[in-house]
Motif scaffolding. Structure first.
Motif, short mmCIF file in Angstrom:
data_model
loop_
_atom_site.label_atom_id
_atom_site.label_comp_id
_atom_site.label_asym_id
_atom_site.label_seq_id
_atom_site.Cartn_x
_atom_site.Cartn_y
_atom_site.Cartn_z
N GLY A 1 -4.56 2.91 -3.39
CA GLY A 1 -3.48 2.65 -4.34
C GLY A 1 -3.51 1.19 -4.74
N THR B 1 -0.96 3.76 7.16
CA THR B 1 -1.54 5.08 7.41
C THR B 1 -2.58 5.03 8.54
OG1 THR B 1 -2.90 6.83 6.46
CG2 THR B 1 -3.19 4.63 5.55
N THR C 1 1.24 4.67 -6.95
CA THR C 1 0.15 4.25 -7.83
C THR C 1 0.67 3.86 -9.21
OG1 THR C 1 -1.36 5.74 -6.69
CG2 THR C 1 -2.05 4.94 -8.83
N THR D 1 -11.84 6.75 -1.32
CA THR D 1 -10.49 7.17 -1.73
C THR D 1 -9.63 7.65 -0.56
OG1 THR D 1 -11.34 9.37 -2.29
CG2 THR D 1 -11.22 7.74 -4.06
N HIS E 1 0.82 -1.21 0.00
CA HIS E 1 0.00 0.00 0.00
C HIS E 1 0.86 1.26 0.00
CE1 HIS E 1 -3.43 -2.55 1.97
NE2 HIS E 1 -3.26 -2.81 0.69
N ASP F 1 -5.15 6.69 8.71
CA ASP F 1 -6.48 6.80 8.10
C ASP F 1 -7.15 5.45 7.91
OD1 ASP F 1 -6.42 9.53 8.03
OD2 ASP F 1 -5.89 9.69 5.91
N GLU G 1 -6.96 7.24 2.37
CA GLU G 1 -5.80 6.36 2.45
C GLU G 1 -6.11 5.18 3.38
OE1 GLU G 1 -3.03 6.55 0.70
OE2 GLU G 1 -3.81 8.32 -0.33
N PRO G 2 -5.57 4.01 3.09
CA PRO G 2 -4.68 3.69 1.98
C PRO G 2 -5.46 3.50 0.67
CG PRO G 2 -5.09 1.71 3.27
CD PRO G 2 -5.80 2.84 3.96
#
Length: 303
Positions: A178, A241, A116, A173, A112, A243, A175-176
């Motif tokens: 990708g 992250t 990208t 969208t 992650h 998040d 985080e994470p």
């Protein structure tokens, strides 16, 4: 489409690799793919993997991941024939042990954290919230083909998710966001003498990394939010992250992840049932026990 042209694919790969012959040893074989160990006359070995559409671009994903620094087996050669992919990969040898939760955390943090990759398909909020509607379209096509005639429970669950999808897809969208491995299970993480390698990138995409974390403990069993919460906290402690713990779509991170991961999996399996006519629940791909946790997930996680 040719039925499992593995012999022809192997012959093509031998030519590309500059080999004349190889002994084949089955490792695992499924209806849509297979893995074998091949031994060459000079004593060298490689892993021969073959798979049919839509699993026929794994070589590209593996090469991309390798280029970006993700620990994956190296692809030595690949070829496509009649919708089937064949590839020779690095033989990692026997695993020294099974992957545990901390191994999963370490691998997820690395994956992650990788930048990208534009060639990968993207699953953002718009495509995420469209999943239940797409699944309902698949169900209608299956019923018109005289299949899934007693799947009212599935249809009811999909209706509930479709009605809640716009609100519940919020935060997709965060985080994470990708690289998503998409088959992130302990069996896809090889722990060898030279460290770990991630396997099985056939369905990799760009999207919410929480879908990977929700898949680690399995998809068939009923969802376990408390266990996933612990795993998410380990992920953050391990360098992921913060998040990952953030609420999204009016849900806790763990409920959001479990519900949407199962919705993503169900839509894909239903699409394959339509495309390939494989059997299971009323002529579908998945067997009946797998629908129980799906219904549970949509009633307790998403809706």
């Amino acid at each position: 489409m040719t039925t499992n042209p593995s012999a022809e694919l192997l012959a093509n790969l031998l030519t590309v690799a500059g080999q004349t012959t190889a002994e084949r040893e089955e490792v695992r074989v499924w209806s849509m793919s297979g893995v074998e160990r091949v031994s060459f006359p000079d004593g060298a070995t490689a892993i021969f993997k073959y798979a049919k559409k839509p699993l026929d671009s794994e070589d590209q994903a593996l090469r991309l991941a390798h280029t970006l620094g993700v620990p994956v087996p190296q692809v030595h050669a690949s070829a496509v024939l009649d919708g089937w992919l064949g590839m020779f990969m690095e033989d990692l040898g026997p695993s020294v042990r099974e992957a545990d939760d901390l191994d999963g955390v370490a691998a997820a943090v690395v994956l992650h954290g990788t930048r990208t990759a534009p060639p990968l398909p993207v699953l953002g909020q718009e495509r995420l919230r469209a999943l239940p509607a797409r699944a309902l379209e698949h169900l209608e096509r299956l019923r018109k083909a005289d299949r899934w005639q007693d799947a009212d429970d599935v249809g009811d669950a999909l209706d509930r998710v479709a009605k809640a999808a716009e609100a519940r897809s919020a935060g997709a969208t965060l985080e994470p966001f990708g690289w998503v491995h998409s088959e992130f299970h302990p069996t896809s993480l090889h722990i060898g003498e030279r460290g770990w390698r991630l396997l099985d990138f056939a369905r990799a995409f760009t999207g919410p990394g929480l879908l990977d974390l929700a898949s680690w403990h399995g998809t068939i069993e009923p969802p376990h939010p408390i266990r996933l919460r612990v795993f998410l906290e380990q992920y953050v402690t391990g360098g992921g992250t913060p998040d990952a713990l953030a609420p999204r779509g009016g849900l806790t991170a763990e409920h959001w992840a479990l519900g949407w991961h199962r919705m993503w999996a169900v839509e894909w399996f239903m699409e394959q049932s339509v495309c390939h006519g494989q059997r299971g629940h009323q002529g579908a791909l998945w067997v009946p026990p797998a629908w129980a946790p799906f219904s549970f997930a949509v009633s307790t996680c998403i809706t």
